[in-house]
Motif scaffolding. Structure first.
Motif, PDB file in Angstrom:
ATOM      1  N   GLY A 151      38.787  40.838  28.968  1.00 56.48           N
ATOM      2  CA  GLY A 151      37.678  41.192  29.978  1.00 56.48           C
ATOM      3  C   GLY A 151      38.203  42.732  30.386  1.00 56.48           C
ATOM      4  N   PHE A 200      36.022  46.153  29.544  1.00 52.09           N
ATOM      5  CA  PHE A 200      35.178  46.803  30.723  1.00 52.09           C
ATOM      6  C   PHE A 200      35.267  48.207  30.456  1.00 52.09           C
ATOM      7  N   ALA A 229      32.827  53.462  36.924  1.00 49.73           N
ATOM      8  CA  ALA A 229      32.993  52.996  38.162  1.00 49.73           C
ATOM      9  C   ALA A 229      33.724  51.468  37.315  1.00 49.73           C
ATOM     10  N   LEU A 230      33.086  51.433  36.092  1.00 56.06           N
ATOM     11  CA  LEU A 230      33.703  50.092  35.297  1.00 56.06           C
ATOM     12  C   LEU A 230      35.082  49.822  35.222  1.00 56.06           C
ATOM     13  N   ASP A 281      37.273  50.346  37.501  1.00 53.09           N
ATOM     14  CA  ASP A 281      37.539  49.814  38.935  1.00 53.09           C
ATOM     15  C   ASP A 281      37.284  48.249  38.425  1.00 53.09           C
ATOM     16  N   VAL A 282      36.251  48.097  37.756  1.00 47.32           N
ATOM     17  CA  VAL A 282      36.072  46.427  37.482  1.00 47.32           C
ATOM     18  C   VAL A 282      37.159  45.918  36.747  1.00 47.32           C
ATOM     19  N   ILE A 297      40.184  47.250  36.617  1.00 43.21           N
ATOM     20  CA  ILE A 297      41.451  46.886  37.317  1.00 43.21           C
ATOM     21  C   ILE A 297      41.441  45.844  38.140  1.00 43.21           C
ATOM     22  N   VAL A 298      40.366  45.426  38.913  1.00 42.56           N
ATOM     23  CA  VAL A 298      40.171  44.191  39.753  1.00 42.56           C
ATOM     24  C   VAL A 298      40.337  43.001  39.041  1.00 42.56           C
ATOM     25  N   VAL A 299      39.888  43.040  37.730  1.00 44.11           N
ATOM     26  CA  VAL A 299      39.912  41.899  36.670  1.00 44.11           C
ATOM     27  C   VAL A 299      41.262  41.610  36.546  1.00 44.11           C
ATOM     28  N   GLY A 317      44.180  42.659  38.229  1.00 42.56           N
ATOM     29  CA  GLY A 317      44.922  42.339  39.171  1.00 42.56           C
ATOM     30  C   GLY A 317      44.538  41.084  39.861  1.00 42.56           C
ATOM     31  N   LEU A 318      43.314  40.470  39.774  1.00 41.75           N
ATOM     32  CA  LEU A 318      42.967  39.244  40.179  1.00 41.75           C
ATOM     33  C   LEU A 318      43.121  38.077  39.284  1.00 41.75           C
ATOM     34  N   THR A 333      46.031  37.563  38.306  1.00 42.92           N
ATOM     35  CA  THR A 333      47.271  36.826  38.840  1.00 42.92           C
ATOM     36  C   THR A 333      46.925  35.914  39.676  1.00 42.92           C
ATOM     37  N   ILE A 334      46.125  36.135  40.460  1.00 41.93           N
ATOM     38  CA  ILE A 334      46.012  35.224  41.611  1.00 41.93           C
ATOM     39  C   ILE A 334      45.724  33.803  40.817  1.00 41.93           C
TER      40      ILE A 334
END
Lengths: 98, 326, 87, 511, 485
Positions: free
Chosen positions: C47, C51, C62-63, C65-66, C68-70, C72-73, C75-76
Motif C-alpha cells: 500500500g 501511494f 502529499a500522498l 505522507d500517506v 509514511i503513515v501507512v 508507520g501504523l 506496526t500498531i
C-alpha cells in the motif's frame, strides 16, 4: 458512465451493503465493522461530489469527510468499549452457570 | 491524473472501486471476526487509495491513520476474545432473512441510484467561494482554512465528540489501566525506534497542515497510535488514564472554546480570527488539539481493553493459588 | 516526466495493486495468525509503495505522507495482533 | 362607581374561585395531624364563599354583570362572568359545600389521609364554581375536565379494590365525555370563533347553523354527548351507581352538587346560552333530548326499584331525577325552563339530605342495605325524619321542594304543547313512590328483631353518650338541608327563593 | 454584547462546563452544571425578548457568511426548546446532585454538559452538516450516559448506539445529497437553490428515516424501551425529555425548509403521520401492559413521539400551518416538562420502595404524596387535559386537524389522550394503600427533599404554562416556522 457516476454508485452500493449488514448481523464486532463500511460509502459519495469537474476540488466536503472520519473513530471506540463489556458480562454469567 | 482511460473512466479507478466493493462485501460477509476485521482493514487501505484518486490526500492520511491505525488497533485488540457462539439459527430462516435483506437492499440501491443519477456533473459553483476566501484565513491550505477558520464550529464540536467519547469510555473502564510489565525484547526495540518516529511524524503532519495536506486530526491520530504502541511496549508514562490524561484531553477543547471567546472579545463574533493573528492562533490551537485527540484515542483503546487486562491479571494472580493445576 | 517513466510508473501501479489483492487473499483466508500477520505486513508495504507511485503519477506529493503513515501504523496492528496471542 | 370599584368588582368572580382554591392548596401542604387548622381553613373558605354569594345575589338580580377575563392564547380568552344563572349555580354549590364540609369533618374524624381528601374536596368545589362562572365554552371545558380529575382521588379515596374499580370506571366514562366535549368545543370555536355564552343563544352560532345546519347539529350532539356523561343520561349513566363506593360526603357532593349538576348545568348552558332554545328545536335536537331525558327518568326509577343497597338505590334515583333537569331544558316553554333550573337546587338539597342520612346509618349503625333498616326510626329519629322529608320531596309531594319542580315541569309540558310529559312525570312519580315509600315504611316500623325479644342486640351501641343520636357535625347538616327542603317548598313565592330566582334566570333565556 | 452573540452561549457554556466537570471534583462539577443551566435559561429568556423584538436572531460563526461559513439562528422554536433544555437539565442535575443514585457516576456531569450543548446546538443550527456533528456528539454523550446505569445497561447502550449511528448515516446521506444538488450545506441557501423534486424528496425521506430511528418513531422504536429504563433515573429523564427532541427538531427543520419544494413531501408527510398514529396506539397499549414504572414511562415516550410528528402532515393540509406548528411545538414542550417530572418522580418512588415494579409501590401515596402527585400531574399534561400545557398543544392540533378535515388525526389526538391517562391512572392506582391498611405501615427509605420538590415543581410548571401559554405562543409567532430565518 463517468468517473463521478462510478464513484457515486459505488458509494451508494457500499452504503446500502453496510446498512443492511448493520441491521442483519448479530455479532457485535461484525456489526460495528458493517457500520464503518456504510460510513465509508457515504464518504465516497461526498468526496466524489467534491471532485466534480476539472478544477481544484471543493475543500468544504473534504473537510466534512475528515470530520466524519474522526467522528466514526470515536463511535467505534465507544462501541468497542461497550461490546467488550457486554461480552465480558456474558462470559461471567456463563461461568456462574457452569 | 488519468492513468488508462476506458470509456471515460480510468481503469485504475475501476479496479480500485471493484476492490473496495469486494473487500466491503468480504468485511460484512465473513462470519469469523478475524477474517472480517482483516478484510475491513484492507477496505480502509483501499479507501485511502480511492481518496487519493479523488484528490483528497488529507482524507487519505486521516483514513490511513485512523482506519488503519487506531480503529484497526481497537478492532484487532478485540479479536483475542472468543467470538460468542451465535445462537443456532434455523438455516432456512437465515437464508430467508438474507434473501429479504438482499432484495430490500437492491430496491434501496436502485432508488438511491435513481436519485444520484439526477445530480449534475457540474461542480458546485459555491465551492470556489471557499477557495477564494482562503487568502483571508491566515493559512494557505484550503482544508485547514475550512476546518479551523470557516467552519471551525464543526471542528470544535467534532473535537468534543472525541473528548466526550474518551470521557465516557474512561468512566466505563473498570480498573485503572495497568502497565504492560514485561514487554519482551522486540517490543522494547519497537518502543525505542517506532514511537519517536511516530511522534516526529505527528509533529510534521501538524506543521505541514497549515500549507499542505495534514493537520491536527491526522497528527492526533498518529500521536494516538504512538501512545498506544508505547503503552503496549511498556513505556510507563504512556499509561493514559486517570486525572492527568483527562486534563490533557479536555485542555484542547477548553482552549478551543476559549479561542472562540477571544474571537468574540476581539472581533465581536464567536470564533472569529483576525487575519493578523490567525496563523498563530490556528497553529497553537492545532497543537493543543493534536495532543487532545492523541490522548483521547489512546484512552479509548486502553479503556476498551481494560476489563480483559484486569481479568487476565486476576487469572494470573489466581493461578498459583490453585496449585498449578494442569 | 518522460513517457517511458510514466508508463513504467503505471505498470508499477498495476503490479503493486495485484500484490495488494494477493495479500488480501492470504490475510483473509489465514488460516494461522502467522499467515495473516505476514500478509498484513505485505499489504502495508504494498500500500505504501502504491501511494508513492501514485504521488509520482498524480503529482500529489502529499500522498507520500500517506505512505509514511501507512507504514508507520502497520506496526500498531502487528503489535496489537501479537500482544494477546503471545501471552 | 369609580374605576377602582370596577376593578375590585370585576375581580370578584376570581375571588369566588380563590375562596376554595386557596384553602385547597394550603390544606395539601398541611400535615395529617393539623386537624384544627385544616378544619378552620375549610370552614373559612366555605363561609367566605357563602357570604360573597349572598352579597352578590341582589346586585346580579338587579342586572349587574361582573366579568373577569385573561388571555389564554392570542384570540382566545378565559372568561368568568356572574350572570344570574351562573350565580344561581354558585349559590347552590357554595351552600351545599358548607353543609358537606361540616358533615365531612365529622364523617372522616380520625381516618387517614385527610389532608389529601379535603384538598381535593375543595378543588372539586373550585372546579364546580369555575364551571358555573365560565363565560365561554373554553373556560367551561377547562373546569369541566378539571372537575373530572379532582374527583377521581375522592372516589378512589379508600384505596380498596372496589373503590379503585369504581374510580377507574368513573374516570373512563367522564374522560370519554371530556373528549367529546373537547371535540365539540374545538369544532364550534373553529367554525364561529371564540364566542361567549349569551342568554337566548349566540348570534354567530345561529348564523352558522343557518349556513350549515348539518354540521351545527353534529356539533350540538357532540357537545350534549360530552356533558351528558356527567349528567348521567341514559345510556351514559353507568358510572354513577358504581362510583357510590366513595365515602358518603363524596357521594353527596357527586350526586347533589358537583358532578351530575355540572352535567345538567352544561346541558342548560349549551341548549339555552349557546344555541338558544329556538335554534335547538329547529335543528330537531330538543325533541331528541326530551326523549332521552324521559327514557332516563323512567329507566333510572325502574332500576332503583331493584336495589337493596341503600346508596345504590339512591344512585339510580339520581340518574332518574337529574334527567328532570334535562327534560325541562328540552321543553319550549319558559316555565319548563324555570322548572329545570329550580330542580337543580331542589334535587340538590333533597339528594344531599338522603346521602347524609345514608351515611349516618352506615356510620352509626353499620347498615347499608334497605332490608336492614327496620326499626332505625326509633334508634335514630332525627336522621330518619330528615330522610323521610327528603324522600317525600323526591316523590314530589307538597309542601316539599320536589313538588315545585314537578309542578313546573308538568305545566311547562302543557305550555310547550307536549302533554306526554305529564305521563312521564306521573309514571316517574309512581315509581319514586314505589322505591322510596318502602324505605320509609321500613324505617318507621318496628324491627322484626324486637318481636324476637333481642332489641338491644340489633344495633351497635352508640359510641358517645352525649344525648345525641349521632355526632352533631353529621346530624346538623342533614337536619339543615332537610329543613331547606321544606322551606323551598313552602316559601317558593318569597323574594330570592330558588323558584323566584329560577324564573328570573329562565326568562333570560326567552328574550 | 449583541443579541447575536447570545446564540452560541447555550452551546459553549454547557460544553465548557462539561469539559471542566471531567476533571473537577463532584461538588464543583454539580455546582457549575447547575449554574450553567440557570444561565442557559436566562439566555433563553434574553433570546426570547430579542426574538419578540426583532424576529429571528442570526449569527454567522467566525464571521464567515454561508456558503463558506456556518449560520446559526434562533427563532421561536429555538428559544422555547433551549428554555426546555435548560429546565430539564436543571431539574435532572439538581436531583442528581442531591442523590448520587440518580446520576450513576461522576461521568454524569461532563456527559450531561455535552448532551446539553449538543441539543442546544441542534435547536439553533441552520447548517445540515453542523446538525450532523451535533447529533453525533449527542449520540456519544447519551450512549455513555445510558451505560452509566450499571453493567447490565451496556447491552442497551450498545443497541442504542447502533440505531442512532445508523440514523445519523441516513442523515449524512441526506447532507451529501443536499451538497451534491445545491453545492451548499446551509439550509436556507440550499432551499433557495433546490429545484429537483425527486432529490428534495429523497433528502426529506432520508431525514425522516434517520430521525425516526433516532427519535424511536414507530416502527423503529424498539431500542428506546430498553435503553431509557436501563439508565440512571436522572439520565432517563433527560433522554426522554430532551435527547429525542433534537432529532425531532431536525426533522421539523428539514420539513420546514424543503417541504414546500417538492410534490413528494405530502405523501411522505402522510407516511410520517401514519407512523405517528401507530406509535400513539402501540406505545400506549404496551405502556398499559408493562408492570415496571420506568418501562411504562419509556413506552409512554414511544407513544408521545407519535404526537410530536403529527404536525408534519398537518402543516401541509391546514389552511393556517402556524396553528399546527405551534400546537406541535407546545405538545413537544409539554412532553419534555412532564417527562422529566415523571421519570424523576418514578426514580424517587423506586428508590424509596426498593423496586420499580408496580405491585411493590403499595402505600407510597401516603408516604410520598408529593411525588405521586407529580406523576399524576405530569400524566394529566401528557394526556392533554386542562389546565396543563399539554392541553394547549392538543387544543391547537385539534383545531388544525378540524381545519384540515383530518378526521383520522383527530380521532387519534382524542383517543390517544385517553390511553395516556389510562396508564397514568394505572401507575397512580398502584400507589394506593393496600386494602385494610390505612397507615402505610411499610417503612420506606425517604429520598432527599430536593428529590421530592423538583418533580413537583416541574409538574406545577406544566400547569402554570397551561394557564398562561400566550407568552410562549407570542414568541413562537414572532419568528414563525417557515417564515425564513
Amino acid at each position: 458512465m463517468t468517473t463521478l457516476q462510478l464513484f457515486m454508485y459505488a458509494g451508494a452500493f457500499i452504503l446500502v451493503l453496510g446498512v443492511a449488514a448493520t441491521l442483519l448481523v448479530r455479532d457485535l464486532i461484525r456489526r460495528l465493522i458493517a457500520l464503518n463500511v456504510a460510513s465509508g460509502g457515504v464518504m465516497l459519495l461526498l468526496l466524489a461530489l467534491a471532485d466534480r469537474g476539472d478544477g481544484e476540488p471543493d475543500p468544504v466536503p473534504q473537510a466534512l469527510v475528515l470530520t466524519g472520519i474522526v467522528v466514526m473513530a470515536a463511535v467505534t471506540g465507544i462501541a468497542i468499549v461497550l461490546a467488550r463489556r457486554v461480552e465480558q458480562l456474558d462470559d461471567d454469567l456463563e461461568e456462574v452457570e457452569q | 491524473m488519468t492513468v488508462i482511460a476506458f470509456s471515460d473512466v480510468d481503469v485504475l479507478d475501476m479496479l480500485v472501486v471493484a476492490a473496495v466493493a469486494v473487500t466491503a462485501i468480504l468485511a460484512i460477509a465473513i462470519p469469523r471476526r478475524v477474517g472480517a476485521t482483516i478484510a475491513f482493514l484492507v477496505f480502509g487501505l483501499l479507501l485511502a487509495l480511492l481518496w487519493a484518486r479523488v484528490a483528497a490526500p488529507d482524507v487519505a492520511i486521516a483514513e490511513a491513520a485512523l482506519g488503519g491505525g487506531v480503529a484497526g488497533a481497537l478492532l484487532v485488540d478485540a479479536l483475542h476474545r472468543r467470538q460468542p457462539a451465535q445462537p443456532n439459527r434455523d438455516r432456512r430462516r437465515a437464508v430467508a432473512i438474507t434473501a429479504v435483506g438482499a432484495a430490500l437492499g437492491a430496491v434501496t440501491f436502485a432508488a438511491l441510484a435513481t436519485v444520484l443519477s439526477r445530480l449534475t456533473a457540474e461542480p458546485a459553483d459555491l465551492g470556489p467561494l471557499a477557495l477564494e476566501a482562503v487568502e483571508r484565513s491566515g493559512v494557505s491550505h484550503p482544508i485547514t482554512a475550512v476546518l479551523l477558520n470557516f467552519r471551525n464550529l464543526d471542528t470544535l464540536l467534532e473535537i468534543a465528540v472525541v473528548v466526550f467519547a474518551a470521557v465516557g469510555a474512561a468512566a466505563l473502564s473498570r480498573d485503572r489501566i495497568r502497565t504492560v510489565t514485561d514487554p519482551g525484547p522486540v517490543r522494547r526495540v519497537i518502543a525505542v525506534i517506532i514511537v519517536p518516529a511516530l511522534v516526529l511524524l505527528a509533529a510534521w503532519l501538524l506543521v505541514a497542515g497549515t500549507s499542505e495536506p495534514g493537520g491536527a486530526f491526522q497528527a492526533g491520530a498518529v500521536l494516538g497510535a504512538a501512545l498506544i504502541i508505547a503503552h503496549l511496549c511498556g513505556v510507563r508514562p504512556a499509561r493514559a488514564a486517570g486525572g492527568r490524561a483527562l486534563v490533557l484531553v479536555v485542555a484542547g477543547l477548553l482552549a478551543f472554546i476559549l479561542l472562540g471567546g477571544i474571537g468574540l472579545a476581539a472581533t465581536g463574533t464567536w470564533l472569529a480570527l483576525d487575519l493578523s493573528w490567525a496563523f498563530a492562533a490556528i497553529l497553537a490551537i492545532e497543537t493543543l488539539l493534536t495532543v487532545s485527540i492523541g490522548v483521547a484515542l489512546a484512552m479509548l483503546f486502553l479503556a476498551a481493553g481494560s476489563r480483559d487486562d484486569a481479568a487476565a491479571a486476576d487469572r494470573a494472580a489466581d493461578a498459583p493459588a490453585l496449585g498449578g493445576a494442569p | 516526466m518522460s513517457a517511458a517513466v510514466s508508463v513504467a510508473l503505471i505498470v508499477a501501479a498495476f503490479i503493486l495493486f495485484a500484490c495488494i489483492l494477493a495479500g488480501l487473499w492470504r490475510a483473509v483466508a489465514g488460516p494461522t495468525i502467522e499467515d495473516r500477520l505476514t500478509a498484513f505486513v505485505l499489504l502495508g508495504a504494498g500500500g505504501a509503495a502504491l501511494f508513492i507511485v501514485l504521488a509520482a503519477i498524480a503529482d500529489l506529493p502529499a500522498l507520500r505522507d500517506v505512505a509514511i503513515v501507512v507504514v508507520g501504523l502497520a506496526t500498531i496492528v502487528a503489535v496489537v495482533f501479537t500482544r494477546r496471542s503471545v501471552r | 362607581m369609580n374605576d377602582d370599584t370596577v376593578t375590585v368588582m370585576s375581580a370578584l368572580p376570581v375571588v369566588l374561585l380563590l375562596t376554595s382554591l386557596v384553602p385547597a392548596l394550603l390544606i395539601f401542604a398541611l400535615r395529617e395531624k393539623q386537624t384544627v387548622l385544616r378544619t378552620t381553613l375549610n370552614l373559612a373558605g366555605a363561609i367566605a364563599k357563602v357570604v360573597l354569594v349572598i352579597v352578590l345575589i341582589p346586585r346580579v338580580v338587579a342586572g349587574e354583570e361582573l366579568r373577569a377575563e385573561f388571555t389564554w392564547i392570542p384570540g382566545l380568552d378565559i372568561v368568568f362572568v356572574t350572570d344570574t344563572f351562573s350565580l344561581f349555580f354558585v349559590a347552590l354549590s357554595a351552600g351545599l359545600w358548607l353543609a358537606t364540609t361540616i358533615y365531612a369533618v365529622g364523617y372522616l374524624e380520625g381516618s387517614p389521609n385527610r389532608s389529601r381528601f379535603f384538598g381535593f374536596f375543595s378543588l372539586c368545589v373550585t372546579a364546580t364554581v369555575g364551571i358555573a362562572l365560565a363565560g365561554n365554552l373554553l373556560t367551561f371545558l377547562i373546569f369541566f375536565e378539571l372537575l373530572t380529575l379532582v374527583t377521581y382521588p375522592l372516589v378512589a379515596h379508600r384505596g380498596t379494590r372496589a373503590a379503585l374499580r369504581g374510580a377507574r370506571i368513573y374516570l373512563a366514562y367522564t374522560l370519554g365525555g371530556g373528549v367529546a366535549l373537547l371535540l365539540g368545543v374545538a369544532w364550534l370555536t373553529l367554525e364561529v370563533g371564540p364566542v361567549e355564552f349569551r342568554a337566548g343563544g349566540i348570534p354567530e352560532v345561529a348564523e352558522f347553523a343557518a349556513r350549515d345546519p348539518l354540521t351545527a347539529t353534529v356539533i350540538g350532539a357532540v357537545l350534549l354527548l360530552g356533558v351528558g356523561v356527567k349528567a348521567a343520561l341514559f345510556p351514559l349513566h353507568g358510572w354513577l351507581p358504581i362510583a357510590m363506593v366513595a365515602p358518603a360526603p363524596v357521594s353527596a357532593l357527586l350526586h347533589a352538587v358537583a358532578v351530575v349538576k355540572a352535567g345538567a348545568f352544561g346541558i342548560i348552558r349549551i341548549v339555552e346560552d349557546v344555541f338558544g332554545l329556538a335554534l335547538f328545536a329547529e335543528l330537531g335536537m330538543l325533541q331528541a333530548l326530551a326523549v332521552v331525558a324521559s327514557v332516563t327518568i323512567v329507566y333510572g326509577s325502574v332500576r332503583a326499584l331493584a336495589q337493596d343497597d341503600l346508596k345504590k338505590r339512591l344512585a339510580y334515583s339520581t340518574v332518574s331525577q337529574v334527567s328532570y333537569i334535562a327534560l325541562g331544558a328540552a321543553l319550549l316553554s319558559p316555565i319548563a325552563t324555570a322548572g329545570a333550573i329550580v330542580h337543580m337546587v331542589n334535587q340538590g338539597f333533597m339528594k344531599i339530605t338522603l346521602f347524609f342520612c345514608a351515611g349516618l346509618f352506615a356510620e352509626e349503625l353499620k347498615l347499608s342495605k334497605v332490608s336492614q333498616l327496620a326499626g332505625v326510626g326509633r334508634r335514630m329519629p332525627v336522621t330518619s325524619a330528615a330522610f323521610t322529608i327528603a324522600a317525600l320531596g323526591m316523590i314530589g309531594l307538597p309542601p316539599f321542594a320536589g313538588f315545585i319542580s314537578k309542578w313546573a315541569l308538568g305545566l311547562g309540558g302543557l305550555d310547550a304543547g307536549q302533554p306526554w310529559v305529564i305521563a312521564v312525570l306521573l309514571t316517574s312519580t309512581v315509581l319514586n313512590a314505589a322505591y322510596f315509600l318502602p324505605i320509609i315504611a321500613t324505617i318507621w316500623t318496628s324491627p322484626r328483631s324486637e318481636s324476637e325479644g333481642s332489641d338491644e342486640g340489633t344495633f351497635p351501641a352508640p359510641a358517645r353518650r352525649s344525648g345525641w343520636e349521632a355526632p352533631a357535625s353529621l346530624l346538623l347538616p342533614a337536619v339543615a338541608t332537610a329543613l331547606f327542603v321544606i322551606l323551598f317548598g313552602v316559601a317558593a313565592g318569597w323574594d330570592y327563593s330558588p323558584w323566584v330566582l329560577a324564573q328570573i334566570v329562565g326568562e333570560g333565556a326567552w328574550p | 454584547m449583541s443579541a447575536a452573540a447570545l446564540v452560541l452561549v447555550p452551546v459553549f457554556l454547557p460544553l465548557a462546563v462539561g469539559a471542566l466537570s471531567a476533571v473537577l471534583p463532584r461538588r464543583a462539577a454539580a455546582t457549575l452544571t447547575v449554574i450553567a443551566a440557570v444561565a442557559t435559561l436566562m439566555v433563553a429568556v434574553l433570546l426570547g425578548i430579542a426574538v419578540l423584538d426583532a424576529g429571528p436572531v442570526r449569527l454567522e460563526v467566525a464571521g464567515w457568511a454561508p456558503p463558506v461559513g456556518i449560520l446559526l439562528a434562533a427563532d421561536g422554536l429555538s428559544v422555547v426548546m433551549i428554555g426546555l433544555s435548560a429546565i430539564a437539565v436543571l431539574a435532572a442535575t439538581l436531583v442528581a446532585a442531591a442523590d448520587d443514585h440518580f446520576a450513576g457516576g461522576h461521568a454524569f456531569w461532563p456527559l450531561v454538559g455535552a448532551a446539553a450543548a449538543a441539543v442546544n446546538g441542534v435547536f439553533v443550527a441552520r447548517d445540515v452538516f453542523t446538525a450532523f456533528v451535533l447529533l453525533e456528539l449527542l449520540t456519544i454523550a447519551s450512549v455513555a450516559l445510558v451505560a452509566l446505569g450499571g453493567t447490565r445497561s451496556a447491552a442497551a447502550a450498545l443497541r442504542y448506539l447502533f440505531v442512532a449511528v445508523t440514523g445519523s448515516l441516513f442523515f449524512l446521506l441526506a447532507v451529501a445529497l443536499t451538497y451534491g444538488h445545491t453545492g451548499t450545506v446551509d439550509l436556507a441557501r440550499a432551499a433557495e437553490r433546490a429545484d429537483d423534486t425527486v432529490i428534495v424528496g429523497a433528502i426529506i425521506a432520508l431525514t425522516v428515516v434517520g430521525m425516526a430511528a433516532k427519535t424511536a418513531l414507530f416502527p423503529l422504536h424498539s431500542w428506546l424501551p430498553v435503553a431509557h429504563p436501563a439508565a440512571p433515573a436522572a439520565v432517563s429523564a433527560l433522554l426522554s425529555a430532551l435527547v429525542i427532541k433534537a432529532s425531532i427538531v431536525i426533522l421539523w427543520r428539514i420539513v420546514e425548509y424543503f417541504g414546500p419544494l417538492t410534490d413528494l413531501a405530502a405523501p411522505l408527510a402522510t407516511a410520517v403521520g401514519v407512523a405517528g398514529a401507530a406509535a400513539v396506539l402501540w406505545g400506549g397499549v404496551l405502556a398499559l401492559r408493562r408492570d415496571r414504572l420506568k418501562s411504562i414511562i419509556a413506552y409512554s415516550t414511544v407513544a408521545q413521539v407519535g404526537y410530536m410528528v403529527l404536525l408534519v402532515p398537518l402543516v401541509f393540509t391546514a389552511s393556517d400551518p402556524q396553528v399546527a406548528w405551534i400546537g406541535g411545538i407546545l405538545i413537544t414542550l409539554a412532553h419534555g416538562v412532564a417527562k422529566v417530572a415523571m421519570f424523576l418522580a418514578a426514580g424517587a418512588l423506586a428508590t424509596a420502595a426498593g423496586t420499580s415494579r408496580l405491585d411493590g409501590l403499595e402505600g407510597t401515596i401516603s408516604r410520598m404524596p408529593w411525588t405521586v402527585a407529580a406523576i399524576g400531574l405530569a400524566g394529566v399534561s401528557l394526556a392533554g387535559l386542562p389546565p396543563t400545557l399539554g392541553f394547549v398543544g392538543k387544543w391547537m392540533l385539534v383545531q388544525a386537524s378540524l381545519d384540515a378535515g383530518a378526521w383520522w388525526w383527530l380521532a387519534l389526538l382524542l383517543g390517544g389522550g385517553l390511553l395516556t391517562f389510562a396508564y397514568t391512572a394505572r401507575m397512580l392506582r398502584a400507589t394506593f394503600n393496600p386494602p385494610g391498611d390505612f397507615s402505610g405501615a411499610r417503612e420506606l427509605t425517604r429520598p432527599a427533599r430536593t428529590v421530592a420538590i423538583v418533580p413537583l415543581a416541574l409538574a406545577a410548571l406544566s400547569v402554570v404554562l397551561g394557564l398562561i401559554p400566550w407568552l410562549l405562543i407570542e414568541v413562537l409567532s414572532a419568528a414563525p416556522m417557515g417564515g425564513g430565518a
